[in-house]
Design a protein around this motif. Structure first.
Motif, PDB file in Angstrom:
ATOM      1  N   ASN A 313      43.446  20.197 -30.702  1.00 56.25           N
ATOM      2  CA  ASN A 313      42.107  20.064 -30.122  1.00 56.25           C
ATOM      3  C   ASN A 313      42.022  18.866 -29.187  1.00 56.25           C
ATOM      4  OD1 ASN A 313      41.212  22.246 -31.666  1.00 56.25           O
ATOM      5  ND2 ASN A 313      40.881  20.878 -33.428  1.00 56.25           N
ATOM      6  N   VAL A 314      41.114  18.980 -28.233  1.00 51.11           N
ATOM      7  CA  VAL A 314      40.888  17.867 -27.311  1.00 51.11           C
ATOM      8  C   VAL A 314      39.557  17.221 -27.655  1.00 51.11           C
ATOM      9  CG1 VAL A 314      40.673  17.185 -24.888  1.00 51.11           C
ATOM     10  CG2 VAL A 314      42.137  19.127 -25.511  1.00 51.11           C
ATOM     11  N   ARG A 315      39.558  15.897 -27.745  1.00 51.10           N
ATOM     12  CA  ARG A 315      38.297  15.197 -28.003  1.00 51.10           C
ATOM     13  C   ARG A 315      38.026  14.224 -26.854  1.00 51.10           C
ATOM     14  NH1 ARG A 315      41.168  11.964 -32.831  1.00 51.10           N
ATOM     15  NH2 ARG A 315      42.342  10.531 -31.518  1.00 51.10           N
ATOM     16  N   PRO A 316      36.779  13.821 -26.687  1.00 53.33           N
ATOM     17  CA  PRO A 316      36.463  12.918 -25.565  1.00 53.33           C
ATOM     18  C   PRO A 316      37.225  11.601 -25.705  1.00 53.33           C
ATOM     19  CG  PRO A 316      34.456  13.782 -26.579  1.00 53.33           C
ATOM     20  CD  PRO A 316      35.578  14.156 -27.479  1.00 53.33           C
ATOM     21  N   TYR A 317      37.557  11.039 -24.589  1.00 55.28           N
ATOM     22  CA  TYR A 317      38.266   9.754 -24.584  1.00 55.28           C
ATOM     23  C   TYR A 317      37.326   8.642 -25.022  1.00 55.28           C
ATOM     24  CZ  TYR A 317      40.954   5.779 -22.840  1.00 55.28           C
ATOM     25  OH  TYR A 317      41.632   4.590 -22.732  1.00 55.28           O
ATOM     26  N   GLU A 318      37.843   7.770 -25.893  1.00 52.41           N
ATOM     27  CA  GLU A 318      36.969   6.720 -26.437  1.00 52.41           C
ATOM     28  C   GLU A 318      37.199   5.341 -25.847  1.00 52.41           C
ATOM     29  OE1 GLU A 318      37.687   7.250 -30.581  1.00 52.41           O
ATOM     30  OE2 GLU A 318      36.326   8.964 -30.712  1.00 52.41           O
ATOM     31  N   GLY A 319      38.006   5.254 -24.815  1.00 50.80           N
ATOM     32  CA  GLY A 319      38.237   3.939 -24.194  1.00 50.80           C
ATOM     33  C   GLY A 319      39.360   3.177 -24.881  1.00 50.80           C
ATOM     34  N   LEU A 320      39.603   1.967 -24.389  1.00 48.91           N
ATOM     35  CA  LEU A 320      40.680   1.146 -24.946  1.00 48.91           C
ATOM     36  C   LEU A 320      40.390   0.829 -26.410  1.00 48.91           C
ATOM     37  CD1 LEU A 320      41.098  -1.486 -22.059  1.00 48.91           C
ATOM     38  CD2 LEU A 320      42.313   0.684 -22.354  1.00 48.91           C
ATOM     39  N   GLU A 321      41.432   0.807 -27.228  1.00 47.64           N
ATOM     40  CA  GLU A 321      41.267   0.454 -28.645  1.00 47.64           C
ATOM     41  C   GLU A 321      41.257  -1.072 -28.762  1.00 47.64           C
ATOM     42  OE1 GLU A 321      43.847   3.558 -31.047  1.00 47.64           O
ATOM     43  OE2 GLU A 321      44.670   3.229 -29.049  1.00 47.64           O
ATOM     44  N   LYS A 322      40.124  -1.658 -28.390  1.00 45.44           N
ATOM     45  CA  LYS A 322      40.073  -3.112 -28.239  1.00 45.44           C
ATOM     46  C   LYS A 322      40.364  -3.882 -29.523  1.00 45.44           C
ATOM     47  CE  LYS A 322      37.578  -3.461 -23.970  1.00 45.44           C
ATOM     48  NZ  LYS A 322      36.346  -3.691 -23.228  1.00 45.44           N
ATOM     49  N   ASN A 323      39.869  -3.365 -30.656  1.00 47.34           N
ATOM     50  CA  ASN A 323      40.145  -4.075 -31.913  1.00 47.34           C
ATOM     51  C   ASN A 323      41.631  -4.118 -32.206  1.00 47.34           C
ATOM     52  OD1 ASN A 323      37.483  -4.641 -32.367  1.00 47.34           O
ATOM     53  ND2 ASN A 323      37.122  -2.795 -33.609  1.00 47.34           N
ATOM     54  N   LEU A 324      42.251  -2.964 -32.010  1.00 47.52           N
ATOM     55  CA  LEU A 324      43.694  -2.876 -32.237  1.00 47.52           C
ATOM     56  C   LEU A 324      44.453  -3.828 -31.304  1.00 47.52           C
ATOM     57  CD1 LEU A 324      46.145  -1.268 -33.500  1.00 47.52           C
ATOM     58  CD2 LEU A 324      46.027   0.160 -31.447  1.00 47.52           C
ATOM     59  N   LEU A 325      44.041  -3.863 -30.047  1.00 46.35           N
ATOM     60  CA  LEU A 325      44.715  -4.725 -29.072  1.00 46.35           C
ATOM     61  C   LEU A 325      44.532  -6.198 -29.434  1.00 46.35           C
ATOM     62  CD1 LEU A 325      43.837  -2.912 -25.699  1.00 46.35           C
ATOM     63  CD2 LEU A 325      45.853  -2.638 -27.139  1.00 46.35           C
TER      64      LEU A 325
END
Ligand code: ZN
Ligand code: ZN
Length: 424
Positions: A313-325
């Motif tokens: 399935n395709v889901r909307p893009y959620e942007g950069l994973e800032k917390n992870l980064l």
């Protein structure tokens, strides 16, 4: 053999006129003999009156005899200390200090590090340099940029490409096999890089040159078909490998960046070099690339399978994973530079429905990459690395590496696109 560079300079079907600044490339036995002749011929390289050889102690010991004549007509030779020699500020400083002011041509004799240092210093001094690779270890010999570590940060710095390359197969086949294996590994990584390029083109319309892609596949095929012959020190297989590596370098010159040669598989390697989730590794460039490639290939296969099964399935893009980064790169003080690297976000503008529509074509592109088992067989036969532990990494790092590595470069890989995919 001499690579016919004219063929690349013609207007291309991709709409570009590709630029190739290298004037000549020879891959042959006794190529250094040709170098000597050209240095003594007025109409060839005789105009240069103060050429200087740059190598290190290991290389000098291995090849000095073959380069005796060349050395005789050079102004000087600079032998760098191979211990702790890196393409960094220190290396540049040492070379700068030792290189005579009147030098008008640098002969870079060695593998990747020597080339990066010479490329950089030649650019600074505005003098040309000639490449004499001593091992088929990387694809960067004809690169126009130097891969340097500047104040501890990995950087790609504008530099210059060699005016000529003399790849002497008599020298190259005597190099330690670990170096050749690293070159084979770097080359095989193109299977992923080219697939990523095709997928990015499909998804975002990013520029691609079909002719470059085809040329690279041809060269890859040649190397793979002679993979068993390296062990027998067969000169022809070294010639094919060197050709493929130099072609990959030319492809980068022609597109003006490393798009044809480096994507998800190199991002894995770059991530490990940044040491945000692992200890420093004692592995060669190609070794990291092939290990990264295997994990990417396995992941892509799973997704292709899910696409075929209708369970992707395709889901909307959620942007950069800032917390992870922040948690990872941030610990090393690299959060801000990572955000900068990812601005603009290469994922911006990818919409759910558009991605959904091209999933079957993506699966087709993935299926064209040799399967993981096949890649492993080739790597094994070439004595290359393919498992995490061979380069000092635990399997527990596979998942975090796959997740973090797309953020190390602002280049769209399918691994990055997969952040919008969910397998049921
Ligand atoms: Zn083209
Ligand atoms: Zn590479």
């Amino acid at each position: 053999m001499q690579i016919d560079l004219e063929q690349f300079r013609n207007p291309c079907s991709c709409g570009k006129v590709h630029e190739v600044s290298v004037r000549g490339i020879w891959i042959e036995e006794d190529a250094v003999r040709r170098l000597y002749q050209m240095l003594t011929e007025e109409e060839a390289l005789g105009e240069f009156i103060a050429p200087v050889i740059v190598w290190d102690d290991n290389i000098k010991e291995a090849v000095e005899e073959k380069l005796e004549d060349v050395e005789d007509i050079c102004l000087d030779e600079i032998c760098l200390d191979s211990e702790n020699l890196h393409a960094n500020n220190r290396g540049v400083e040492i070379l700068e200090e030792n290189l005579p002011d009147e030098t008008d041509l640098i002969l870079a004799v060695g593998s990747g590090t020597i080339h990066d240092l010479c490329r950089y210093v030649a650019h600074q001094r505005r003098i040309p340099f000639i490449s004499v690779p001593t091992a088929a270890s990387v694809d960067g010999f004809v690169s126009t940029v130097a891969a340097m570590t500047w104040d501890g940060m990995k950087k790609t710095i504008p530099a210059r490409a060699p005016i000529y390359v003399f790849a002497d197969t008599n020298i190259i086949k005597e190099a330690p096999h670990r170096l050749t294996a690293s070159g084979i590994s770097d080359l095989l990584g193109k299977y992923i890089a080219l697939a990523d390029w095709k997928i990015a083109h499909l998804v975002t319309g990013e520029y691609i040159c079909g002719e470059i892609v085809e040329l690279e596949y041809e060269a890859l095929k040649e190397v793979v078909s002679s993979i068993g012959d390296f062990a027998e020190n067969d000169g022809e297989s070294y010639e094919k490998l060197m050709y493929a590596l130099l072609l990959s370098g030319l492809a980068m010159q022609m597109t003006g960046n490393s798009r044809p040669a480096s994507c998800a598989e190199h991002h894995m390697s770059h991530l490990w070099e940044m040491e945000v989730i692992n200890q420093p590794l004692d592995a060669l460039h190609g070794e990291k690339v092939s290990v990264g490639m295997m994990q990417i290939r396995i992941k892509y296969a799973k997704i292709a399978e899910a696409i075929r099964a209708g369970s992707c399935n395709v889901r909307p893009y959620e942007g950069l994973e800032k917390n992870l980064l922040q948690e990872t790169f941030g610990k090393k003080g690299l959060y801000e530079s990572t955000i900068r690297e990812n601005t603009p976000d290469p994922m911006a503008g990818i919409h759910v429905n558009e991605l959904k529509a091209v999933l079957p074509q993506i699966a087709d592109i993935i299926d064209e990459i040799p399967p993981a088992e096949e890649l492993q067989r080739i790597l094994k036969e070439g004595y290359c690395c393919y498992r995490m532990e061979q380069i000092g990494l635990s399997d527990a790092l596979i998942e975090p590496s796959l997740r973090l590595s797309p953020y190390v470069r602002n280049r769209l890989s399918f691994n990055r696109i997969s952040k919008m995919l969910e397998i049921e």
